[in-house]
Design an enzyme around this catalytic site. Sequence first.
Site, PDB file in Angstrom:
ATOM      1  N   TYR A 163      67.066  71.191  -7.853  1.00  0.00           N
ATOM      2  CA  TYR A 163      68.200  71.484  -8.729  1.00  0.00           C
ATOM      3  C   TYR A 163      67.936  72.783  -9.489  1.00  0.00           C
ATOM      4  O   TYR A 163      68.775  73.684  -9.531  1.00  0.00           O
ATOM      5  CB  TYR A 163      68.369  70.315  -9.697  1.00  0.00           C
ATOM      6  CG  TYR A 163      69.518  70.429 -10.673  1.00  0.00           C
ATOM      7  CD1 TYR A 163      70.835  70.438 -10.241  1.00  0.00           C
ATOM      8  CD2 TYR A 163      69.269  70.481 -12.048  1.00  0.00           C
ATOM      9  CE1 TYR A 163      71.883  70.490 -11.146  1.00  0.00           C
ATOM     10  CE2 TYR A 163      70.320  70.539 -12.955  1.00  0.00           C
ATOM     11  CZ  TYR A 163      71.620  70.545 -12.492  1.00  0.00           C
ATOM     12  OH  TYR A 163      72.654  70.597 -13.401  1.00  0.00           O
ATOM     13  N   ILE A 204      86.520  66.993  -3.380  1.00  0.00           N
ATOM     14  CA  ILE A 204      86.347  66.591  -1.980  1.00  0.00           C
ATOM     15  C   ILE A 204      87.036  65.262  -1.679  1.00  0.00           C
ATOM     16  O   ILE A 204      87.248  64.899  -0.542  1.00  0.00           O
ATOM     17  CB  ILE A 204      84.841  66.560  -1.631  1.00  0.00           C
ATOM     18  CG1 ILE A 204      84.619  66.582  -0.122  1.00  0.00           C
ATOM     19  CG2 ILE A 204      84.143  65.395  -2.314  1.00  0.00           C
ATOM     20  CD1 ILE A 204      83.207  66.927   0.287  1.00  0.00           C
TER      21      ILE A 204
HETATM   22  C1  AKB Z   1      71.100  66.694 -15.203  1.00  0.00           C
HETATM   23  O1  AKB Z   1      70.472  65.876 -15.892  1.00  0.00           O
HETATM   24  O2  AKB Z   1      70.845  66.933 -14.015  1.00  0.00           O
HETATM   25  C2  AKB Z   1      72.205  67.480 -15.852  1.00  0.00           C
HETATM   26  C3  AKB Z   1      71.703  68.775 -16.387  1.00  0.00           C
HETATM   27  C4  AKB Z   1      70.949  68.827 -17.654  1.00  0.00           C
HETATM   28  O3  AKB Z   1      71.902  69.781 -15.773  1.00  0.00           O
HETATM   29  N1  AKB Z   1      72.804  66.708 -16.886  1.00  0.00           N
END
Ligand code: AKB
Length: 327
Positions: free
Chosen positions: A142, A35
């Site tokens: 996440y 980006i």
């Molecule tokens: C994080 O800590 O978010 C990354 C992962 C383990 O996906 N390094």
Amino acid sequence: MKKILITGALGQIGSELTLELRNKYGKENVVATDIRKPEDSIVVNNGIFEILDVTDANRMKELVETYKVDTLIHLAALLSAVAEEKPQLAWNLNMGGLLNALEIAREFDLKFFTPSSIGAFGPETPKDQTPQLTIQRPTTMYGVTKVSGELLGDYYHHKFGVDTRSVRFPGLISYETLPGGGTTDYAVDIYYEALRHKSYTSFIGKGTYMDMMYMPDAVELIIQLMEAPSEQLTQRNAYNVSAMSVSPEDFEKAIQKHIPEFILEYDVDPVRQGIADSWPNAIDTSVAQREWNFSPSYNLEKMTDDMLTQLNKKGISENIKSGTNQQ
Ligand code: AKB
């Protein structure tokens, strides 16, 4: 893989993977995108580089058509800690970008790689020897995007025949590019601070084990998985991969072998500690070993030796003496 397009090429994985792919497949066959376009970046300057916001499907499609791409490596995403601060943005970027990339892979019949993570597991997942196939109920945004991404990888393979490939990456440690906003970032910071100040204050608490891997192994395994014969691969969502299960005090001991005065202290960040506590201690990588010969070459000792040597070469310790900081 004849003509490869990489998204997020300036990130922690992308910046090293791009250079290795250019070495292996030829500069003219690797299109790096991100980006932003910093003028002093080797990724920008030593091969093809294009600006791409992965939420812009038209631009992604235009680049795939222009360069006659046959392989898409989609890396652009927010990491765990920053995603927890900005969950709506994380969903929009991680899922929006991934869906655009998968759709384009379907339309142009591209070979496809995107990373999942140990973040795709949650507190109900077995913590040790975490199986390939197990409970995935993450408690972070996440993790939600990573599980959704894994399911989409499966879906696009079974429904549309897209050649999707992925791994659940552990914390990645490298001396080239700093990670940004991850829970495992302490494992990189500790080496820089050991050289700069001979001490480090860890935001992850004592006794917290997480899987880790040195970047050369991560880069190598992506190429190995992408080159593996399609019929050998049974897991189209993501394979468990890891090189070591390590706690902060394990890093402390390994660093003290090189820098005996090194001191490790703790100031635990409750958010990142909470994320780390919800992840496994050590995952089982036997399916990846069996199906495509996954076999990392760096353990904690070998990685520590190389990290400190490489950071020294970059002048990290000299910066202490001169009082400058080039990082
Ligand atoms: C994080 O800590 O978010 C990354 C992962 C383990 O996906 N390094």
